[in-house]
Scaffold this motif. Structure first.
Motif, PDB file in Angstrom:
ATOM      1  N   ASN A  71       0.878  -1.168   0.000  1.00 29.40           N
ATOM      2  CA  ASN A  71       0.000   0.000   0.000  1.00 29.40           C
ATOM      3  C   ASN A  71       0.913   1.215   0.000  1.00 29.40           C
ATOM      4  OD1 ASN A  71      -1.386   2.344   1.096  1.00 29.40           O
ATOM      5  ND2 ASN A  71      -3.054   0.985   1.686  1.00 29.40           N
ATOM      6  N   GLN A  72       0.797   2.047  -1.030  1.00 30.31           N
ATOM      7  CA  GLN A  72       1.709   3.175  -1.194  1.00 30.31           C
ATOM      8  C   GLN A  72       1.637   4.166  -0.037  1.00 30.31           C
ATOM      9  OE1 GLN A  72      -0.912   2.521  -3.114  1.00 30.31           O
ATOM     10  NE2 GLN A  72      -2.168   4.360  -3.260  1.00 30.31           N
ATOM     11  N   VAL A  73       0.482   4.352   0.558  1.00 23.72           N
ATOM     12  CA  VAL A  73       0.335   5.298   1.667  1.00 23.72           C
ATOM     13  C   VAL A  73       0.948   4.709   2.939  1.00 23.72           C
ATOM     14  CG1 VAL A  73      -1.309   6.585   3.090  1.00 23.72           C
ATOM     15  CG2 VAL A  73      -1.693   6.367   0.620  1.00 23.72           C
ATOM     16  N   GLU A  74       0.689   3.437   3.204  1.00 26.15           N
ATOM     17  CA  GLU A  74       1.299   2.792   4.375  1.00 26.15           C
ATOM     18  C   GLU A  74       2.816   2.860   4.303  1.00 26.15           C
ATOM     19  OE1 GLU A  74      -0.204  -1.195   4.618  1.00 26.15           O
ATOM     20  OE2 GLU A  74      -2.250  -0.510   5.014  1.00 26.15           O
ATOM     21  N   ALA A  75       3.371   2.719   3.112  1.00 26.60           N
ATOM     22  CA  ALA A  75       4.828   2.781   2.950  1.00 26.60           C
ATOM     23  C   ALA A  75       5.366   4.141   3.382  1.00 26.60           C
ATOM     24  CB  ALA A  75       5.213   2.480   1.506  1.00 26.60           C
ATOM     25  N   TRP A  76       4.648   5.227   3.092  1.00 26.28           N
ATOM     26  CA  TRP A  76       5.079   6.565   3.528  1.00 26.28           C
ATOM     27  C   TRP A  76       4.999   6.703   5.037  1.00 26.28           C
ATOM     28  CZ3 TRP A  76       1.272   8.984  -0.417  1.00 26.28           C
ATOM     29  CH2 TRP A  76       1.869   9.046  -1.682  1.00 26.28           C
ATOM     30  N   LEU A  77       4.017   6.059   5.640  1.00 19.58           N
ATOM     31  CA  LEU A  77       3.790   6.217   7.079  1.00 19.58           C
ATOM     32  C   LEU A  77       4.677   5.320   7.927  1.00 19.58           C
ATOM     33  CD1 LEU A  77      -0.106   6.430   7.008  1.00 19.58           C
ATOM     34  CD2 LEU A  77       1.517   8.318   7.265  1.00 19.58           C
ATOM     35  N   GLY A  78       5.351   4.351   7.322  1.00 20.15           N
ATOM     36  CA  GLY A  78       6.199   3.438   8.090  1.00 20.15           C
ATOM     37  C   GLY A  78       5.336   2.542   8.952  1.00 20.15           C
ATOM     38  N   THR A  79       5.579   2.563  10.252  1.00 18.14           N
ATOM     39  CA  THR A  79       4.778   1.739  11.172  1.00 18.14           C
ATOM     40  C   THR A  79       3.835   2.590  12.013  1.00 18.14           C
ATOM     41  OG1 THR A  79       6.525   1.867  12.843  1.00 18.14           O
ATOM     42  CG2 THR A  79       6.572  -0.030  11.335  1.00 18.14           C
ATOM     43  N   ASP A  80       3.829   3.885  11.763  1.00 15.99           N
ATOM     44  CA  ASP A  80       3.058   4.800  12.606  1.00 15.99           C
ATOM     45  C   ASP A  80       1.678   5.089  12.004  1.00 15.99           C
ATOM     46  OD1 ASP A  80       2.558   6.385  14.774  1.00 15.99           O
ATOM     47  OD2 ASP A  80       3.559   8.147  13.943  1.00 15.99           O
ATOM     48  N   TYR A  81       0.820   4.061  11.956  1.00 14.64           N
ATOM     49  CA  TYR A  81      -0.532   4.232  11.444  1.00 14.64           C
ATOM     50  C   TYR A  81      -1.433   3.150  12.022  1.00 14.64           C
ATOM     51  CZ  TYR A  81       0.451   0.381   8.233  1.00 14.64           C
ATOM     52  OH  TYR A  81       0.776  -0.839   7.711  1.00 14.64           O
ATOM     53  N   GLN A  82      -2.726   3.325  11.840  1.00 13.41           N
ATOM     54  CA  GLN A  82      -3.719   2.344  12.275  1.00 13.41           C
ATOM     55  C   GLN A  82      -4.643   1.988  11.122  1.00 13.41           C
ATOM     56  OE1 GLN A  82      -4.064   0.695  15.199  1.00 13.41           O
ATOM     57  NE2 GLN A  82      -2.088   1.626  15.648  1.00 13.41           N
ATOM     58  N   GLN A  83      -4.999   0.736  11.037  1.00 10.19           N
ATOM     59  CA  GLN A  83      -5.944   0.275  10.017  1.00 10.19           C
ATOM     60  C   GLN A  83      -7.365   0.412  10.553  1.00 10.19           C
ATOM     61  OE1 GLN A  83      -5.692  -0.193   7.057  1.00 10.19           O
ATOM     62  NE2 GLN A  83      -3.653  -0.874   6.593  1.00 10.19           N
ATOM     63  N   LEU A  84      -7.812   1.634  10.695  1.00 14.70           N
ATOM     64  CA  LEU A  84      -9.161   1.893  11.191  1.00 14.70           C
ATOM     65  C   LEU A  84     -10.204   1.636  10.110  1.00 14.70           C
ATOM     66  CD1 LEU A  84     -10.676   2.886  13.701  1.00 14.70           C
ATOM     67  CD2 LEU A  84     -10.415   5.208  12.849  1.00 14.70           C
TER      68      LEU A  84
END
Length: 159
Positions: A71-84
């Motif tokens: 996922n191109q957006v997840e790649a930018w965020l690294g590990t600092d995100y949530q799959q809400l």
């Protein structure tokens, strides 16, 4: 660029131009995962400046994820995100739709049943390209329906 679309406060970092078109061609469609590093720091820094507690990437369909491998957006965020958010049905690529088809499309998102964050937390929806705003509005709608009220959005580019 900042926009307020109804109640959605949106920030785009760049305008979509020929250079960005080439970037996305190689990044998203030719497996250039390593190109995510070009914008990681800037996107993460912008999210911190927005005082966001939870970054929520727009999810890909299973078909797109399988074809792309990331996922191109997840790649930018690294590990600092949530799959809400999750996709409940597959849609055609937005780039293959007319403006009218994008705006009038059914909402492909739902909120994950696992919601570990208080309803007062500040959420930032993160997407790659803001064209008509339909994707952000659809994601915003389901997150709002889940009880969250403090929502903003960020995209790398706007068209």
């Amino acid at each position: 660029m900042k926009r307020t679309n109804g109640q959605i406060k949106h920030v785009s970092l760049y305008h979509y131009n020929e250079i960005m078109q080439h970037y996305f061609k190689y990044y998203k469609f030719q497996g250039g995962y390593h190109l995510s590093q070009l914008f990681c720091s800037e996107i993460q820094r912008t999210i911190r400046k927005m005082n966001v507690e939870v970054a929520v990437p727009i999810p890909l369909s299973d078909v797109k994820y399988s074809a792309r491998g990331f996922n191109q957006v997840e790649a930018w965020l690294g590990t600092d995100y949530q799959q809400l958010l999750k996709r409940v049905h597959q849609t055609d690529s937005q780039s293959k739709r007319t403006k009218w088809e994008r705006i009038n499309s059914s909402n492909p998102f739902s909120v994950s049943t696992h919601q570990p964050y208080p309803k007062e937390c500040r959420i930032c929806l993160v997407d790659d390209i803001y064209t008509t705003g339909t994707t952000i509005r659809q994601a915003y709608e389901v997150i709002r329906q889940a009880g969250y009220r403090n929502i903003c959005s960020l995209s790398l580019v706007h068209a």
